[in-house]
Motif scaffolding. Sequence first.
Motif, PDB file in Angstrom:
ATOM      1  N   ALA A   1      41.860  29.536  43.383  1.00  0.00           N
ATOM      2  CA  ALA A   1      41.400  28.699  42.231  1.00  0.00           C
ATOM      3  C   ALA A   1      39.872  28.854  41.918  1.00  0.00           C
ATOM      4  O   ALA A   1      39.404  28.864  40.771  1.00  0.00           O
ATOM      5  N   PHE A   2      38.828  28.831  43.125  1.00  0.00           N
ATOM      6  CA  PHE A   2      37.663  28.899  42.915  1.00  0.00           C
ATOM      7  C   PHE A   2      37.400  30.123  42.275  1.00  0.00           C
ATOM      8  O   PHE A   2      36.441  30.342  41.370  1.00  0.00           O
ATOM      9  N   VAL A   3      37.607  31.376  42.704  1.00  0.00           N
ATOM     10  CA  VAL A   3      37.377  32.633  42.476  1.00  0.00           C
ATOM     11  C   VAL A   3      37.732  32.674  40.695  1.00  0.00           C
ATOM     12  O   VAL A   3      37.127  33.455  40.349  1.00  0.00           O
ATOM     13  N   THR A   4      39.023  32.139  40.510  1.00  0.00           N
ATOM     14  CA  THR A   4      39.617  32.492  39.243  1.00  0.00           C
ATOM     15  C   THR A   4      38.715  31.894  38.201  1.00  0.00           C
ATOM     16  O   THR A   4      38.361  32.261  37.151  1.00  0.00           O
ATOM     17  N   TYR A   5      38.322  30.525  38.554  1.00  0.00           N
ATOM     18  CA  TYR A   5      37.528  29.748  37.799  1.00  0.00           C
ATOM     19  C   TYR A   5      36.053  30.466  37.535  1.00  0.00           C
ATOM     20  O   TYR A   5      35.451  30.563  36.463  1.00  0.00           O
ATOM     21  N   TYR A   6      35.540  30.762  38.617  1.00  0.00           N
ATOM     22  CA  TYR A   6      34.138  31.149  38.588  1.00  0.00           C
ATOM     23  C   TYR A   6      34.064  32.710  37.797  1.00  0.00           C
ATOM     24  O   TYR A   6      33.394  32.827  36.984  1.00  0.00           O
ATOM     25  N   THR A   7      35.112  33.511  38.098  1.00  0.00           N
ATOM     26  CA  THR A   7      34.925  34.625  37.213  1.00  0.00           C
ATOM     27  C   THR A   7      35.499  34.507  35.748  1.00  0.00           C
ATOM     28  O   THR A   7      34.805  35.202  34.855  1.00  0.00           O
ATOM     29  N   SER A   8      36.106  33.362  35.418  1.00  0.00           N
ATOM     30  CA  SER A   8      36.522  33.178  34.030  1.00  0.00           C
ATOM     31  C   SER A   8      35.150  32.606  33.171  1.00  0.00           C
ATOM     32  O   SER A   8      35.067  32.691  31.851  1.00  0.00           O
ATOM     33  N   ILE A   9      34.282  32.045  34.048  1.00  0.00           N
ATOM     34  CA  ILE A   9      33.008  31.520  33.331  1.00  0.00           C
ATOM     35  C   ILE A   9      32.308  32.795  33.148  1.00  0.00           C
ATOM     36  O   ILE A   9      31.694  32.874  31.899  1.00  0.00           O
ATOM     37  N   LEU A  10      32.309  33.654  33.957  1.00  0.00           N
ATOM     38  CA  LEU A  10      31.447  35.071  33.722  1.00  0.00           C
ATOM     39  C   LEU A  10      32.237  35.803  32.404  1.00  0.00           C
ATOM     40  O   LEU A  10      31.370  36.202  31.632  1.00  0.00           O
ATOM     41  N   LEU A  11      33.439  35.817  32.412  1.00  0.00           N
ATOM     42  CA  LEU A  11      34.374  36.239  31.273  1.00  0.00           C
ATOM     43  C   LEU A  11      33.890  36.071  29.900  1.00  0.00           C
ATOM     44  O   LEU A  11      33.931  36.439  28.914  1.00  0.00           O
ATOM     45  N   ALA A  12      34.039  34.459  29.995  1.00  0.00           N
ATOM     46  CA  ALA A  12      33.650  33.691  28.948  1.00  0.00           C
ATOM     47  C   ALA A  12      32.493  34.132  28.095  1.00  0.00           C
ATOM     48  O   ALA A  12      32.257  33.951  26.732  1.00  0.00           O
ATOM     49  N   ASP A  13      31.470  34.402  28.974  1.00  0.00           N
ATOM     50  CA  ASP A  13      30.139  34.848  28.257  1.00  0.00           C
ATOM     51  C   ASP A  13      29.991  36.091  27.708  1.00  0.00           C
ATOM     52  O   ASP A  13      29.101  36.626  27.107  1.00  0.00           O
TER      53      ASP A  13
ATOM     54  N   TYR B   1      35.657  43.567  36.645  1.00  0.00           N
ATOM     55  CA  TYR B   1      35.182  43.584  35.430  1.00  0.00           C
ATOM     56  C   TYR B   1      34.280  42.446  34.936  1.00  0.00           C
ATOM     57  O   TYR B   1      33.264  42.635  34.358  1.00  0.00           O
ATOM     58  N   PRO B   2      34.663  41.312  35.132  1.00  0.00           N
ATOM     59  CA  PRO B   2      33.830  40.063  34.843  1.00  0.00           C
ATOM     60  C   PRO B   2      32.405  40.055  35.585  1.00  0.00           C
ATOM     61  O   PRO B   2      31.193  39.975  34.957  1.00  0.00           O
ATOM     62  N   ILE B   3      32.569  40.488  37.025  1.00  0.00           N
ATOM     63  CA  ILE B   3      31.372  40.645  37.792  1.00  0.00           C
ATOM     64  C   ILE B   3      30.385  41.759  37.247  1.00  0.00           C
ATOM     65  O   ILE B   3      29.238  41.574  37.082  1.00  0.00           O
ATOM     66  N   SER B   4      30.980  43.130  37.123  1.00  0.00           N
ATOM     67  CA  SER B   4      30.188  44.074  36.521  1.00  0.00           C
ATOM     68  C   SER B   4      29.606  43.862  35.054  1.00  0.00           C
ATOM     69  O   SER B   4      28.570  44.119  34.947  1.00  0.00           O
ATOM     70  N   MET B   5      30.435  43.181  34.245  1.00  0.00           N
ATOM     71  CA  MET B   5      29.797  42.750  32.951  1.00  0.00           C
ATOM     72  C   MET B   5      28.744  41.788  33.110  1.00  0.00           C
ATOM     73  O   MET B   5      27.741  41.706  32.350  1.00  0.00           O
ATOM     74  N   HIS B   6      28.929  40.731  34.004  1.00  0.00           N
ATOM     75  CA  HIS B   6      27.656  39.807  34.450  1.00  0.00           C
ATOM     76  C   HIS B   6      26.459  40.485  34.496  1.00  0.00           C
ATOM     77  O   HIS B   6      25.598  40.065  34.261  1.00  0.00           O
ATOM     78  N   ILE B   7      26.650  41.406  35.428  1.00  0.00           N
ATOM     79  CA  ILE B   7      25.553  42.074  36.246  1.00  0.00           C
ATOM     80  C   ILE B   7      24.870  42.944  34.983  1.00  0.00           C
ATOM     81  O   ILE B   7      23.448  43.047  34.819  1.00  0.00           O
ATOM     82  N   ALA B   8      25.409  43.638  34.035  1.00  0.00           N
ATOM     83  CA  ALA B   8      24.931  44.398  33.109  1.00  0.00           C
ATOM     84  C   ALA B   8      24.157  43.556  32.036  1.00  0.00           C
ATOM     85  O   ALA B   8      23.249  43.822  31.416  1.00  0.00           O
TER      86      ALA B   8
END
Length: 489
Positions: A87-99, A433-440
């Motif tokens: 649940a935590f991982v899904t929520y955290y990466t969904s925040i990154l993806l929303a941006d 992909y959410p992590i990679s896009m956040h880093i970029a």
Amino acid sequence: MARVASGFESSPSGPADHHLSLPLDHHDKKNPFNLHDDDERECRTGNVWTATAHVITAVIGSGVLSLAWSIAQLGWIAGPPILLAFAFVTYYTSILLADCYRAPDPTTGSRNYTYMDAVRAYLGGKRTTTWICGFVQYVNLIGTAIGYTITASISMVAIKRSNCFHVEGNDAPCHVSNNLYMALFGAFQLFLSMIPNFQRLWWLSIVAAIMSFAYSSIGLALSVGKTIERRVVSGTAFGYVASSSIEKTWLVFQALGNIAFAYSFSMILIEIQDTLRAPPTENKTMKKASLRGIIVTTSYYMSVGCVGYAALGNQAPGDLLTGFGFHNPYWLIDIGNICIAVHLIGAYQVFCQPLFAFVEAWAVQKWPKSDLINHEYKIFLPFSKPFKINLFNVLWRATFVVFTTIVAMLLPFFNDIVGLLGALAFWPLTVYYPISMHIAQHHLKKWTGKWIALQGLNVGCFLVSFAAGLGSIAGIVGDLKKYAPFKMD
């Protein structure tokens, strides 16, 4: 092709049909004549509640009823913490993806209409990366559609079997074929697939979300009742005791795959976000919707999974309602299975609409002058507004529904394959992909503290997905040994 038979009228569709030629500004509530957003598309009308409904419909699948089995493989020590970790991982990466909905700035940049568009915008220098993303996303959507067809039919068959058990006793064979019910489910989807786009789907998602609460609550109530009746909490610290350490390992891996698939909604997050109106900015609304959706679903997952395990222990079935962990009251079980079927009718559309839109947009781009693809026809109905249809969209969507229905009939164990697809999709679509896009997006430098933490999460989730995939493969191998097309249950 300007005109057809009486009662129909054609009009151009495709990209130009989505907006008027008026140079209108961004959607403004104070201007009732402002019909389009900043990209000249029809005004988005979604809000935090419709987005939350989409998230809940996507996340709470019938998989919630398999979580008691998953916890039974993991035991009391590991089961609940692993649920919370996902649940935590899904929520955290969904925040990154929303941006990543807008680029390069998350609040004022250009819109990305699909997950692939977002990957292309932020990682566009790697064309292969974009295509791998699209392949994984859309193959997973197709697999989910087939899996939902099978699961809905299982629920409908369970109603028939439940009534049979009630009349003839719990030991009666009560064999029922799934094929008729798969065809029925497909017939419903033929009709609903004519809903033009994701934005018009909000009412179906709300109905589906209500159904998911209903059958989850029924499963929870039955579990509580059985625990009270037995006056003892079942289950053990380390879960089901297998005949060998190898078997136990595969079962644990399969449980991880079930949980990973149960939390998968990132593959359609961008498409959900593209239905939201602004202001407030779309990423703020999507983050709120993701938080509410994850809190609600995790609460249900924890309660249904843990209480179901407490009631049935290490012998918990793969599905609390269709696996007949409970036989009575049969009418309540029937209601629960009806709710599952209705929910999956809506969930099928939530997952398929992005695929429909992708193929239709590709066709418009590929054949911009084709009348079949680029014209809509108005059907004039009595006492209502004209109904618009596009012949290509109708033919393509009908073909897709028929295809998924036939494959479901041929491969009744396809849920294990969907589990494999879910395991393979969890890491790239929910994490990588959410992590990679956040880093970029934030230009994070290598070997900084945040970069190391994000890559650590990336590697950890890859290992979990890899293990879950191995467990699903083991399940598929076992199914193939007893496989027979159109087999009676």
